[in-house]
Design a protein around this motif. Sequence first.
Motif, short mmCIF file in Angstrom:
data_model
loop_
_atom_site.label_atom_id
_atom_site.label_comp_id
_atom_site.label_asym_id
_atom_site.label_seq_id
_atom_site.Cartn_x
_atom_site.Cartn_y
_atom_site.Cartn_z
N GLU A 111 0.82 -1.20 0.00
CA GLU A 111 0.00 0.00 0.00
C GLU A 111 0.86 1.26 0.00
N ASP A 112 0.46 2.23 -0.84
CA ASP A 112 1.12 3.53 -0.97
C ASP A 112 2.53 3.43 -1.57
N SER A 113 2.85 2.31 -2.21
CA SER A 113 4.12 2.15 -2.89
C SER A 113 3.98 2.63 -4.34
N PRO A 114 5.11 2.82 -5.07
CA PRO A 114 5.01 3.22 -6.47
C PRO A 114 4.18 2.25 -7.32
N ALA A 115 4.35 0.93 -7.08
CA ALA A 115 3.58 -0.06 -7.85
C ALA A 115 2.10 0.08 -7.55
N PHE A 116 1.77 0.29 -6.29
CA PHE A 116 0.38 0.45 -5.89
C PHE A 116 -0.22 1.68 -6.56
N ASP A 117 0.51 2.80 -6.49
CA ASP A 117 0.02 4.05 -7.08
C ASP A 117 -0.11 3.96 -8.59
N ALA A 118 0.75 3.13 -9.22
CA ALA A 118 0.70 2.99 -10.67
C ALA A 118 -0.50 2.17 -11.13
N GLY A 119 -1.07 1.36 -10.21
CA GLY A 119 -2.23 0.55 -10.56
C GLY A 119 -1.97 -0.93 -10.66
N ILE A 120 -0.79 -1.41 -10.23
CA ILE A 120 -0.53 -2.85 -10.20
C ILE A 120 -1.46 -3.50 -9.19
N GLU A 121 -2.02 -4.67 -9.55
CA GLU A 121 -3.00 -5.32 -8.70
C GLU A 121 -2.58 -6.75 -8.35
N SER A 122 -3.15 -7.24 -7.26
CA SER A 122 -2.94 -8.63 -6.87
C SER A 122 -3.35 -9.55 -8.01
N ARG A 123 -2.52 -10.58 -8.26
CA ARG A 123 -2.72 -11.61 -9.27
C ARG A 123 -2.42 -11.16 -10.69
N ASP A 124 -1.95 -9.92 -10.89
CA ASP A 124 -1.46 -9.53 -12.21
C ASP A 124 -0.30 -10.43 -12.61
N LEU A 125 -0.18 -10.73 -13.90
CA LEU A 125 0.99 -11.43 -14.42
C LEU A 125 1.99 -10.42 -14.96
N ILE A 126 3.24 -10.52 -14.53
CA ILE A 126 4.30 -9.70 -15.12
C ILE A 126 4.92 -10.53 -16.23
#
Length: 428
Positions: free
Chosen positions: A141-156
Amino acid sequence: MMMMKRGLVLGATAAMVTTVAVTGAGLHFSQSMAFFQESPKELVDEVWQIINQQYVDATFNQVDWRAVREEYLDRSYDSKEEAYDAIEEMLKELDDPYTRFMNPEDFQNLQIDTSGELIGVGIQISLDEDTDYIRVISPIEDSPAFDAGIESRDLITAIDGRSTEGMDLNEAVNLIRGEPDTQVTLTIQRGEEQREYEITRTEIEVRPVRTRLQETPDGQNVGYIRLNQFNSNAADEMRSAIEDFEEQGISGYVLDLRSNPGGLLQASVEISRMWLDEGTIVSTVNRQGKVDEQSANGTALTDKPLVVLVDGGSASASEIVSGALQDNSRAVVVGTQTFGKGLVQSVRGLGDGSGLAVTIAKYLTPDGRDIDEKGIDPDVVLEIDEDKEEELRLNRDTLGTSDDPQFSEALSILQTEISRQGQQAEAN
């Protein structure tokens, strides 16, 4: 990720993090550094011996482990780097993404999380066995990835244009990690949609506990506690939060574990004991079938009604706490099915400063449930539609408010439980 002196980890999914948000793994140097620099083959053999003695599966996932030893000790190694490559190759034969070797730099980075101060983009990752890509457990929470819109269970599927298919987790971590104020581009597959996210790395301070006093529709004051991660500060902050609410005379609690990817096992046990006065919390089973059981010890801070919120990003330590409270009928669990990570890793240092994480056990809930790849099923299932989920993600201040459907449901259930407990007290 624990509980024992060499550092037990709740699932390498919680350990494999781009921000190095993992375990408080204690260093244990079994041989001198100089010894292994002179004889790198001994390092290969020590890793083999650790796996041979500790690995959770006595069949080594149907691998002839003794034949593996003969193969790798029959080789000559001119440098420790050659030994490192051989160890990684050897461990791949187990087909276990959570049993992994770390070079000295990776092993040192692994321990950063216990301070609660991280450098990176703020996501926890694991290997996805179905696709062979990298899976996001949860953004912090409140990290750059979180703010960018990365979500749980996304595949990179790619990192800076490099495909992650078949990529080792250590390699993925190293590619995503970097110096503050530099950028990394993650290619994300979400359902049928694929898009790129350019994220700036930064220093991240994890505040594990956030609280707020909330009033129910009938005028009862309840304590809302959001726990973001089970790091070394989590238990102390949780204790302070509960004690503060108890002094205010609140009537019940909502414990929010949504998108909490886990962390230290001992923190999950300590926090469970704050809510449970008696009963089993969690048990671990190794390859001999031996069970190490952690139980409540009569030190609960409150017996007031409790509702726990979970979702697909609630993993490992979050599942231990929610499972313990659910099986002991201490709380009503609300939300969606949790992530499903029930494996335990032991993390230890090797002679030259490198490290090894070994899957040594699985954990079971008090009722004996093995939740690995299954997760915890809530008592009350409540899905959130994508639009509302995005709204909550973009404005975290709405979590735990009337604009949060799962919290509203929790508050309604809590109000009923408070009323029921009050009636029982009057009857007695």
